[in-house]
Design an enzyme around this catalytic site. Structure first.
Site, PDB file in Angstrom:
ATOM      1  N   ARG A  28       6.558   0.745  13.421  1.00  0.00           N
ATOM      2  CA  ARG A  28       7.198   0.004  12.233  1.00  0.00           C
ATOM      3  C   ARG A  28       8.172  -0.842  12.513  1.00  0.00           C
ATOM      4  NH1 ARG A  28       5.161   3.211   7.914  1.00  0.00           N
ATOM      5  NH2 ARG A  28       4.531   5.248   8.532  1.00  0.00           N
ATOM      6  N   ARG A  46       4.234  11.007  -1.871  1.00  0.00           N
ATOM      7  CA  ARG A  46       4.072  10.491  -0.506  1.00  0.00           C
ATOM      8  C   ARG A  46       5.281  10.656   0.212  1.00  0.00           C
ATOM      9  NH1 ARG A  46       4.054   5.357   2.727  1.00  0.00           N
ATOM     10  NH2 ARG A  46       3.492   5.840   4.695  1.00  0.00           N
ATOM     11  N   ASN A  68       8.061  -5.639  -1.053  1.00  0.00           N
ATOM     12  CA  ASN A  68       7.982  -4.483  -0.155  1.00  0.00           C
ATOM     13  C   ASN A  68       6.722  -4.402   0.491  1.00  0.00           C
ATOM     14  OD1 ASN A  68       7.905  -2.046   1.195  1.00  0.00           O
ATOM     15  ND2 ASN A  68       8.946  -0.967  -0.161  1.00  0.00           N
ATOM     16  N   TYR A  74      10.978   8.609   1.268  1.00  0.00           N
ATOM     17  CA  TYR A  74      10.801   7.758   0.305  1.00  0.00           C
ATOM     18  C   TYR A  74      11.548   8.116  -1.146  1.00  0.00           C
ATOM     19  CZ  TYR A  74       7.582   5.334   3.092  1.00  0.00           C
ATOM     20  OH  TYR A  74       7.030   5.079   4.434  1.00  0.00           O
ATOM     21  N   ASP A  76       1.492 -15.515   6.457  1.00  0.00           N
ATOM     22  CA  ASP A  76       1.360 -16.997   6.129  1.00  0.00           C
ATOM     23  C   ASP A  76       1.465 -17.234   4.795  1.00  0.00           C
ATOM     24  OD1 ASP A  76       0.460 -17.277   8.785  1.00  0.00           O
ATOM     25  OD2 ASP A  76      -1.401 -17.384   8.355  1.00  0.00           O
ATOM     26  N   ARG A  89      12.209   4.537  12.490  1.00  0.00           N
ATOM     27  CA  ARG A  89      11.034   5.351  12.276  1.00  0.00           C
ATOM     28  C   ARG A  89      10.083   5.205  13.381  1.00  0.00           C
ATOM     29  NH1 ARG A  89       8.796   4.797   6.496  1.00  0.00           N
ATOM     30  NH2 ARG A  89       7.565   6.301   7.410  1.00  0.00           N
ATOM     31  N   ALA A 136       2.876  -0.977   4.822  1.00  0.00           N
ATOM     32  CA  ALA A 136       2.282  -1.160   5.912  1.00  0.00           C
ATOM     33  C   ALA A 136       1.896  -2.554   6.242  1.00  0.00           C
ATOM     34  CB  ALA A 136       1.048  -0.173   5.947  1.00  0.00           C
ATOM     35  N   PRO A 144       0.511  -1.181  -0.052  1.00  0.00           N
ATOM     36  CA  PRO A 144       0.016   0.028   0.083  1.00  0.00           C
ATOM     37  C   PRO A 144       0.692   1.379   0.106  1.00  0.00           C
ATOM     38  CG  PRO A 144      -0.130  -1.060   2.299  1.00  0.00           C
ATOM     39  CD  PRO A 144       0.527  -2.071   1.123  1.00  0.00           C
ATOM     40  N   ASN A 145       0.257   2.303  -0.754  1.00  0.00           N
ATOM     41  CA  ASN A 145       0.929   3.485  -0.878  1.00  0.00           C
ATOM     42  C   ASN A 145       2.042   3.656  -1.662  1.00  0.00           C
ATOM     43  OD1 ASN A 145      -1.353   4.833   0.637  1.00  0.00           O
ATOM     44  ND2 ASN A 145      -0.265   4.030   2.304  1.00  0.00           N
ATOM     45  N   GLU A 178      12.671  -9.547   1.339  1.00  0.00           N
ATOM     46  CA  GLU A 178      11.772  -8.311   1.930  1.00  0.00           C
ATOM     47  C   GLU A 178      12.615  -7.350   1.669  1.00  0.00           C
ATOM     48  OE1 GLU A 178       9.856  -7.007   6.138  1.00  0.00           O
ATOM     49  OE2 GLU A 178      11.346  -8.485   6.039  1.00  0.00           O
ATOM     50  N   HIS A 203       3.668  -4.778   9.395  1.00  0.00           N
ATOM     51  CA  HIS A 203       3.624  -4.949  10.570  1.00  0.00           C
ATOM     52  C   HIS A 203       2.531  -5.527  11.326  1.00  0.00           C
ATOM     53  CE1 HIS A 203       6.793  -1.779   9.741  1.00  0.00           C
ATOM     54  NE2 HIS A 203       5.671  -1.152   8.811  1.00  0.00           N
ATOM     55  N   HIS A 207      12.800  -2.471   2.006  1.00  0.00           N
ATOM     56  CA  HIS A 207      12.214  -1.491   2.450  1.00  0.00           C
ATOM     57  C   HIS A 207      12.676  -0.395   2.059  1.00  0.00           C
ATOM     58  CE1 HIS A 207       9.238  -3.497   4.687  1.00  0.00           C
ATOM     59  NE2 HIS A 207      10.053  -4.459   5.149  1.00  0.00           N
ATOM     60  N   ILE A 208      12.300   0.535   1.364  1.00  0.00           N
ATOM     61  CA  ILE A 208      12.998   1.818   0.837  1.00  0.00           C
ATOM     62  C   ILE A 208      13.472   2.542   2.009  1.00  0.00           C
ATOM     63  CG2 ILE A 208      12.768   4.076  -0.391  1.00  0.00           C
ATOM     64  CD1 ILE A 208      10.574   2.806  -1.905  1.00  0.00           C
TER      65      ILE A 208
END
Length: 149
Positions: free
Chosen positions: A115, A19, A75, A24, A88, A111, A78, A11-12, A102, A81, A104-105
């Site tokens: 998170r 954003r 990635n 980011y 699963d 943060r 949200a 998401p986002n 995995e 978390h 993450h930018i």
């Protein structure tokens, strides 16, 4: 023969460049697609970059990856978390003997408190954080390395 890899964004991330550019960066999703495709080609990988704000869709993509034996760079944004459903589904990637990186930018550990915990990291092959779009390149390199081993 090139190997297919999917790069899945949660998401986002469709709002990259808009954003929180201080967190980011100013590059957008189209640039991420371009970069990942080029990096993948250099490694002999056929990379498809996807993005969704829908938890069910991203879980479906994980199921599809298992069924099609496709390695994944994810990635989860949200969903990182709290999405036990996604955790699963991601676990099934490893159960199928496929790499799951995995990415993450930003560095979630630097943060907000909420998170700092990932439900994906325990089932991922590896985690790369805080390196911007470059983290995706490292994740693709890791997948190429793992598949060659």
């Amino acid at each position: 023969m090139t190997i297919k890899v999917i790069v899945v964004n949660g998401p986002n991330l469709g709002r990259l460049g808009v954003r929180q550019p201080d967190v980011y960066g100013r590059q957008d999703l189209a640039e991420l697609r371009r970069l990942c495709t080029a990096w993948g080609a250099e490694l002999g990988l056929d990379v498809e970059v996807r993005q969704t704000d829908d938890e069910a869709e991203i879980i479906g993509w994980m199921h599809q990856a298992v069924d099609e034996k496709t390695p994944v760079v994810m990635n989860p944004a949200a969903f990182t978390h709290y999405s036990y459903g996604l955790a699963d589904a991601a676990h099934m990637i490893g159960d199928a003997g496929l790499p799951l990186m995995e990415v993450h930018i930003s560095n979630p550990s630097a943060r907000d408190e909420f998170r700092k915990r990932s439900v994906i990291s325990p089932v991922a092959t590896g985690t790369i954080t805080g390196l911007g779009f470059y983290g995706y390149k490292l994740a693709l390199e890791a997948i190429a390395h793992l598949l060659a081993a």
